[in-house]
Design a protein around this motif. Structure first.
Motif, PDB file in Angstrom:
ATOM      1  N   GLY A  69     -24.773   6.519 -11.239  1.00 22.53           N
ATOM      2  CA  GLY A  69     -24.036   7.093 -12.363  1.00 22.53           C
ATOM      3  C   GLY A  69     -22.546   7.143 -12.103  1.00 22.53           C
ATOM      4  O   GLY A  69     -21.739   6.768 -12.962  1.00 22.53           O
ATOM      5  N   LEU A  70     -22.159   7.583 -10.909  1.00 19.60           N
ATOM      6  CA  LEU A  70     -20.739   7.698 -10.569  1.00 19.60           C
ATOM      7  C   LEU A  70     -20.048   6.338 -10.553  1.00 19.60           C
ATOM      8  O   LEU A  70     -18.980   6.167 -11.145  1.00 19.60           O
ATOM      9  N   ILE A  71     -20.664   5.367  -9.896  1.00 18.63           N
ATOM     10  CA  ILE A  71     -20.016   4.055  -9.758  1.00 18.63           C
ATOM     11  C   ILE A  71     -20.036   3.294 -11.080  1.00 18.63           C
ATOM     12  O   ILE A  71     -19.084   2.570 -11.394  1.00 18.63           O
ATOM     13  N   ASN A  72     -21.058   3.467 -11.894  1.00 18.05           N
ATOM     14  CA  ASN A  72     -21.056   2.814 -13.211  1.00 18.05           C
ATOM     15  C   ASN A  72     -19.900   3.307 -14.075  1.00 18.05           C
ATOM     16  O   ASN A  72     -19.348   2.549 -14.862  1.00 18.05           O
ATOM     17  N   ARG A  73     -19.531   4.558 -13.918  1.00 18.52           N
ATOM     18  CA  ARG A  73     -18.368   5.083 -14.642  1.00 18.52           C
ATOM     19  C   ARG A  73     -17.075   4.634 -13.958  1.00 18.52           C
ATOM     20  O   ARG A  73     -16.104   4.279 -14.611  1.00 18.52           O
ATOM     21  N   THR A  78     -17.833  -4.311 -17.293  1.00 21.94           N
ATOM     22  CA  THR A  78     -16.913  -5.214 -17.987  1.00 21.94           C
ATOM     23  C   THR A  78     -15.868  -5.792 -17.030  1.00 21.94           C
ATOM     24  O   THR A  78     -15.277  -6.828 -17.322  1.00 21.94           O
ATOM     25  N   GLU A  79     -15.655  -5.122 -15.892  1.00 24.94           N
ATOM     26  CA  GLU A  79     -14.651  -5.580 -14.924  1.00 24.94           C
ATOM     27  C   GLU A  79     -15.219  -5.841 -13.535  1.00 24.94           C
ATOM     28  O   GLU A  79     -14.522  -6.373 -12.677  1.00 24.94           O
TER      29      GLU A  79
END
Length: 138
Positions: A69-73, A78-79
């Motif tokens: 969750g943390l790393i996906n945010r 997209t980058e």
């Protein structure tokens, strides 16, 4: 000759985007001639402190309690190759991507920061003391 990565050069090893609404401790004034996109900090401790602080915000505000969750945010798909990023960070922490972590825990915060610095810059050049000082600035 070794080229220093942008994150290390800017004392922003998490590559936090500049946003005029954010007034980070130790942040240098915005200068689009020097750096258009990312924040610059007066020392690595302040850049790492901002990284840890932002992860804490993700946990409190968005209830993101796992590395995934943390790393996906932090690093949207997209980058980034976010799934590889998640797996690298989880492995560095010794947890699975969906395990619950507490960013308020000093060891977790420092472990996350070290893994993010490594992933963002291709190296992690800072001694443990830099991360300790960054955590103590929170």
């Amino acid at each position: 000759m070794n080229k220093v990565s942008r994150g290390i050069r800017n004392n922003n090893p998490g590559n936090i985007d500049y946003n005029p609404a954010n007034k980070w401790k130790g942040q240098l004034p915005y200068d689009p001639v020097i750096e258009r996109r990312f924040c610059r900090f007066e020392s690595p401790e302040y850049g790492i402190r901002a990284l840890m602080s932002l992860l804490g915000t993700y946990q409190r505000k968005y209830k993101l309690n796992s590395v995934s969750g943390l790393i996906n945010r932090w690093a949207p798909a997209t980058e980034n190759n976010t799934s590889a990023y998640v797996n690298t960070v989880a492995k560095a922490l010794g947890v699975s991507p969906m395990d619950s972590v507490r960013v308020s825990d000093k060891n977790i915060a420092i472990g996350l920061a070290k893994a993010i610095v490594q992933h963002e810059n291709g190296s992690q050049p800072y001694p443990d003391e830099v991360f300790e000082r960054a955590f103590n600035l929170l």
